[in-house]
Design a protein around this motif. Sequence first.
Motif, PDB file in Angstrom:
ATOM      1  N   PHE A 144       0.841  -1.207   0.000  1.00 28.60           N
ATOM      2  CA  PHE A 144       0.000   0.000   0.000  1.00 28.60           C
ATOM      3  C   PHE A 144       0.871   1.250   0.000  1.00 28.60           C
ATOM      4  CE2 PHE A 144      -3.788   2.158   2.406  1.00 28.60           C
ATOM      5  CZ  PHE A 144      -4.019   2.970   1.310  1.00 28.60           C
ATOM      6  N   GLY A 145       1.898   1.276   0.851  1.00 30.22           N
ATOM      7  CA  GLY A 145       2.766   2.441   0.935  1.00 30.22           C
ATOM      8  C   GLY A 145       3.491   2.738  -0.363  1.00 30.22           C
ATOM      9  N   ALA A 146       4.074   1.690  -0.959  1.00 30.60           N
ATOM     10  CA  ALA A 146       4.801   1.890  -2.215  1.00 30.60           C
ATOM     11  C   ALA A 146       3.860   2.264  -3.347  1.00 30.60           C
ATOM     12  CB  ALA A 146       5.583   0.627  -2.569  1.00 30.60           C
ATOM     13  N   ALA A 147       2.690   1.617  -3.386  1.00 26.58           N
ATOM     14  CA  ALA A 147       1.709   1.925  -4.431  1.00 26.58           C
ATOM     15  C   ALA A 147       1.214   3.357  -4.303  1.00 26.58           C
ATOM     16  CB  ALA A 147       0.539   0.948  -4.353  1.00 26.58           C
ATOM     17  N   GLY A 148       1.013   3.805  -3.063  1.00 22.56           N
ATOM     18  CA  GLY A 148       0.563   5.177  -2.835  1.00 22.56           C
ATOM     19  C   GLY A 148       1.590   6.205  -3.271  1.00 22.56           C
ATOM     20  N   ALA A 149       2.852   5.811  -3.299  1.00 25.46           N
ATOM     21  CA  ALA A 149       3.919   6.696  -3.771  1.00 25.46           C
ATOM     22  C   ALA A 149       4.102   6.612  -5.280  1.00 25.46           C
ATOM     23  CB  ALA A 149       5.225   6.359  -3.070  1.00 25.46           C
ATOM     24  N   GLY A 150       3.252   5.808  -5.951  1.00 25.99           N
ATOM     25  CA  GLY A 150       3.294   5.730  -7.405  1.00 25.99           C
ATOM     26  C   GLY A 150       4.360   4.802  -7.948  1.00 25.99           C
ATOM     27  N   GLU A 151       4.923   3.946  -7.089  1.00 31.54           N
ATOM     28  CA  GLU A 151       5.973   3.032  -7.524  1.00 31.54           C
ATOM     29  C   GLU A 151       5.368   1.722  -8.041  1.00 31.54           C
ATOM     30  OE1 GLU A 151       9.338   3.607  -7.607  1.00 31.54           O
ATOM     31  OE2 GLU A 151       8.753   5.666  -7.122  1.00 31.54           O
ATOM     32  N   ARG A 152       6.026   1.118  -9.021  1.00 27.82           N
ATOM     33  CA  ARG A 152       5.615  -0.216  -9.445  1.00 27.82           C
ATOM     34  C   ARG A 152       6.023  -1.210  -8.364  1.00 27.82           C
ATOM     35  NH1 ARG A 152       6.354  -0.539 -16.077  1.00 27.82           N
ATOM     36  NH2 ARG A 152       4.496   0.728 -16.458  1.00 27.82           N
ATOM     37  N   VAL A 153       5.038  -1.945  -7.857  1.00 27.48           N
ATOM     38  CA  VAL A 153       5.278  -2.805  -6.710  1.00 27.48           C
ATOM     39  C   VAL A 153       4.497  -4.096  -6.867  1.00 27.48           C
ATOM     40  CG1 VAL A 153       3.433  -1.693  -5.362  1.00 27.48           C
ATOM     41  CG2 VAL A 153       5.281  -2.917  -4.177  1.00 27.48           C
ATOM     42  N   GLN A 189      -7.522   3.640  -4.558  1.00 30.39           N
ATOM     43  CA  GLN A 189      -7.242   3.706  -5.993  1.00 30.39           C
ATOM     44  C   GLN A 189      -5.740   3.803  -6.272  1.00 30.39           C
ATOM     45  OE1 GLN A 189     -10.087   5.828  -8.518  1.00 30.39           O
ATOM     46  NE2 GLN A 189     -11.190   6.498  -6.685  1.00 30.39           N
ATOM     47  N   CYS A 190      -5.038   2.765  -5.809  1.00 35.10           N
ATOM     48  CA  CYS A 190      -3.588   2.674  -6.028  1.00 35.10           C
ATOM     49  C   CYS A 190      -3.268   1.435  -6.867  1.00 35.10           C
ATOM     50  CB  CYS A 190      -2.845   2.573  -4.700  1.00 35.10           C
ATOM     51  SG  CYS A 190      -3.026   4.032  -3.648  1.00 35.10           S
ATOM     52  N   LYS A 205       1.174   9.871 -12.487  1.00 33.33           N
ATOM     53  CA  LYS A 205       1.264   9.618 -11.050  1.00 33.33           C
ATOM     54  C   LYS A 205       1.470  10.895 -10.235  1.00 33.33           C
ATOM     55  CE  LYS A 205       6.179   8.333 -10.646  1.00 33.33           C
ATOM     56  NZ  LYS A 205       7.088   7.235 -10.220  1.00 33.33           N
ATOM     57  N   ASP A 206       2.072  11.917 -10.835  1.00 36.40           N
ATOM     58  CA  ASP A 206       2.230  13.169 -10.091  1.00 36.40           C
ATOM     59  C   ASP A 206       0.887  13.837  -9.791  1.00 36.40           C
ATOM     60  OD1 ASP A 206       4.935  12.932  -9.915  1.00 36.40           O
ATOM     61  OD2 ASP A 206       5.394  14.317 -11.539  1.00 36.40           O
ATOM     62  N   ASP A 207      -0.157  13.447 -10.500  1.00 37.21           N
ATOM     63  CA  ASP A 207      -1.480  14.030 -10.273  1.00 37.21           C
ATOM     64  C   ASP A 207      -2.141  13.516  -9.000  1.00 37.21           C
ATOM     65  OD1 ASP A 207      -1.196  15.377 -12.649  1.00 37.21           O
ATOM     66  OD2 ASP A 207      -2.337  13.915 -13.824  1.00 37.21           O
ATOM     67  N   TRP A 208      -1.698  12.320  -8.537  1.00 34.04           N
ATOM     68  CA  TRP A 208      -2.395  11.725  -7.389  1.00 34.04           C
ATOM     69  C   TRP A 208      -1.462  11.119  -6.341  1.00 34.04           C
ATOM     70  CZ3 TRP A 208      -1.364   6.633  -6.476  1.00 34.04           C
ATOM     71  CH2 TRP A 208      -0.823   5.891  -7.539  1.00 34.04           C
ATOM     72  N   ALA A 209      -0.271  10.659  -6.734  1.00 35.91           N
ATOM     73  CA  ALA A 209       0.588   9.907  -5.822  1.00 35.91           C
ATOM     74  C   ALA A 209       1.400  10.822  -4.909  1.00 35.91           C
ATOM     75  CB  ALA A 209       1.539   9.014  -6.624  1.00 35.91           C
ATOM     76  N   THR A 210       1.875  10.262  -3.814  1.00 37.26           N
ATOM     77  CA  THR A 210       2.690  11.021  -2.859  1.00 37.26           C
ATOM     78  C   THR A 210       4.147  10.999  -3.320  1.00 37.26           C
ATOM     79  OG1 THR A 210       2.934   9.039  -1.488  1.00 37.26           O
ATOM     80  CG2 THR A 210       1.137  10.534  -0.947  1.00 37.26           C
ATOM     81  N   THR A 211       4.394  11.692  -4.418  1.00 42.31           N
ATOM     82  CA  THR A 211       5.728  11.706  -5.023  1.00 42.31           C
ATOM     83  C   THR A 211       6.611  12.821  -4.474  1.00 42.31           C
ATOM     84  OG1 THR A 211       4.792  13.008  -6.834  1.00 42.31           O
ATOM     85  CG2 THR A 211       4.965  10.640  -7.178  1.00 42.31           C
ATOM     86  N   GLY A 212       6.058  13.653  -3.627  1.00 44.95           N
ATOM     87  CA  GLY A 212       6.845  14.741  -3.039  1.00 44.95           C
ATOM     88  C   GLY A 212       6.589  16.062  -3.736  1.00 44.95           C
ATOM     89  N   MET A 213       6.198  17.069  -2.968  1.00 40.80           N
ATOM     90  CA  MET A 213       5.878  18.376  -3.554  1.00 40.80           C
ATOM     91  C   MET A 213       7.095  19.002  -4.221  1.00 40.80           C
ATOM     92  SD  MET A 213       3.455  19.718  -0.432  1.00 40.80           S
ATOM     93  CE  MET A 213       3.210  21.358  -1.055  1.00 40.80           C
ATOM     94  N   ASP A 214       8.266  18.801  -3.638  1.00 40.12           N
ATOM     95  CA  ASP A 214       9.487  19.366  -4.229  1.00 40.12           C
ATOM     96  C   ASP A 214       9.794  18.690  -5.563  1.00 40.12           C
ATOM     97  OD1 ASP A 214       9.773  21.070  -2.113  1.00 40.12           O
ATOM     98  OD2 ASP A 214      11.222  19.807  -1.049  1.00 40.12           O
TER      99      ASP A 214
END
Length: 355
Positions: free
Chosen positions: A64-73, A96-97, A192-201
């Motif tokens: 769940f954590g990796a998927a939420g960050a938009g990573e292939r897991v 929806q991950c 993935k930048d539209d929804w995932a926790t990829t980091g604001m920076d």
Amino acid sequence: MAKVLMKGNEAIGEAAIRAGCKNYFAYPITPQSEVAEYLAKRLPEVDGVFLQGESEVAVGYMIFGAAGAGERVMTTSSSPGISLMSEALSYIAGAQCPAVFVNIMRGGPGLGGILPSQGDYFQATKGGGHGDYHLLVLAPDGVQEAVEMTMSAFTLAEKYRGPVMIMGDGLIGQMMEPVEFPEDLKTEPSDKDDWATTGMDNRKSGKRNLVKSLFLDPTELNNNNLALKAKYDQMKKEDVQYEGYNTDTDYKVLIVSYGTMSRVCKTAIDMMKEEGIEVGLLRPKTLFPFPEKAVFDAATKESCKSVISIEMSMGQMVEDVERCVKGQREVDFYGECGGDIPTPEKITDIIKRLL
């Protein structure tokens, strides 16, 4: 590309790497432990991460954590392990991950046995966890198709932003076959930048992305479930997969079967053909979405008098077959679930009794 002889479990692991998956969390359980063994060695070679969780429950939330960050897991497990991940599966679907789960099925219920089974059909296609959700479920019939479906599973998970499950019985994980790996699919998800926790920076954005499955407002929760249902409806329109075998003949009996069991049925069909008996096979490649129209059309062909669902279970897929046939033909069932796979001779005897 030349074919290479590989065990099913190891081929699944290699296919995930070639699909761009560098994150694999798992807990060992027979008969799929070789996936973890293989990836423990291979992932560091491609700058990937393998982590053995303390339990399947923990693994589910690592996914769940990796998927939420938009990573292939991806994770792999077997029947009881998937049961322990079912809560996390519901969370991942609700949030929806995209993620890939592989179930190399063993016999059950309970601890059961470590030999092949198809007893997890209900679990995979009817939920498994809580709430109104579905998994897109792929069912390979051998090692080559397990490779192809593993690679496509990541694309499908990202297309629908939800979990995809590959359902293979224990034999598919343990047997060795020559396989050819398709072209690598290492593209990054475009949105993935539209929804995932990829980091604001990283995104150079002032907007926080929040991944959640908690909706305390009834309207928001209803809207989220409607969005999920729209995805499942889209799956039914765009991603139903199936195979017809000997269905261009005037067959009198239609077999519906999947996975390893369908290969045995094909051999039985070839044997009966030599005796002048025509039998057709409809093999679902997607268990959800189920090939409803294809089953109905094949079952209601004028020459077809009877339909039989043949499974390595006590009768689970047969309910979907009956639903699809809509009472237009009698639907029979044959199954075994102790770990022994019915022989082609056994299948021919059953079909001849039907005739």
